[in-house]
Each structure stands twice: as structure tokens, then as C-alpha cells.
Design a protein around this motif. Sequence first.
Motif: not given
Length: 185
Positions: A30-37, A66-68, A52-54, A79-83
Motif C-alpha cells: 500500500n502506498q505509504p504516507l510520506f513522512s518527511g525527513m 529510492t524506495p519511492w 538521500f533523494q532520488g 525525485a523528492n522523497g527522503y530515504y
Amino acid sequence: MNLFKIMSAALLALVVAAPASAVTITTDRNQPLFSGMMMAPSSNSANFRLNFQGSEYGAPAPNSRTPWEEFTTGANLAANGYYNSVEANGFARYDFQDVRNEFSIMWGSPDDYNRMSFFNGQTLVFSIDGDNSAITNTPGFVNQRKFVNVNISDITFDSVLLQSFGADAFEYANVGVPPIDNTPQ
């Protein structure tokens, strides 16, 4: 072979084969909510990327996916999701001041060289690799190229160690470690 060696081998086989029956593993895509940093680990190796991004592929290493990557619309999380990313032969360790009994993570492209290990004090209580059938049998999971949300529960631990053995990388986001609810029912 002497009796001591035979008994030692039998005991080791019994311990290794003993099921971790108390641990519950649930997975979904299921698509998780993006939680920021991302939550920073308590300690990590030098070959670790925080927030990291991208994605970055190719030589020279390190490489991170990226897991996103499936989420390119809206905020373009690909491109913009942090992980966070544990690179080859690296680690990230999360230590908690009190024991916990649940751990969740968005595990990006789980690989057979990725491992999550749970400790209570210095004692290893459970570990799971990226090629575990609980992960690879998740509907929609394809050839280690997709994220999987993993929830580990019914376990007592005070630290979690994430490792990548020999290759890049153990990418992850959305670490969740709720405190134990001791409220009387």
C-alpha cells in the motif's frame, strides 16, 4: 567424530532450526504516507546516506534506488522523497531507551544481502533477510525492484541493526517504532 562434537552439532542444528513462533511479520504494498525527513540512526557506518533523494546507479559505487520510485505524480516522491541508504558492507543501528514490541519500515528493493536484526540487550532475538518468503510473496513484489512495507510485531527488542552485505544497498524510509502501550485495559 567424538561425542562432544556430535552433541554440539546436534544442539546447533536444534537452535538454528528452532522457529521464532512469537514473531509476527506482515507485509503489504500500500502506498505509504510520506513522512518527511527520516529518523537518524543511533549509530551507522561511514558508508551510509541519511535523507538521500532520488536514485543513483552506476560506477563507481555507492548505488541507491529510492524506495519511492513508483510515486512520480503529485509531489514526485521518486525525485523528492527522503530515504536512508545503507551501502555495501555498511550498517545503521537504532537503539531505544526502553524495550519495544513493534517495528515498521518501508523497505525499498529488498535484496538477499539486506538484513534486519533485532536485539534485546546483546542477545539476537530475530533477524530477517530481504529474500525471506514473507517479503518475496507479498502481492505485487517483483524481482527486488519494488518497495515492501514490513511490520514486525510480537517481539521484545531494544535495538535494530540494518545491514547490507557485499553490495549496495539497503534503502528504507518511514521507520516506525511505537512505544509499548502499558495502559490498563
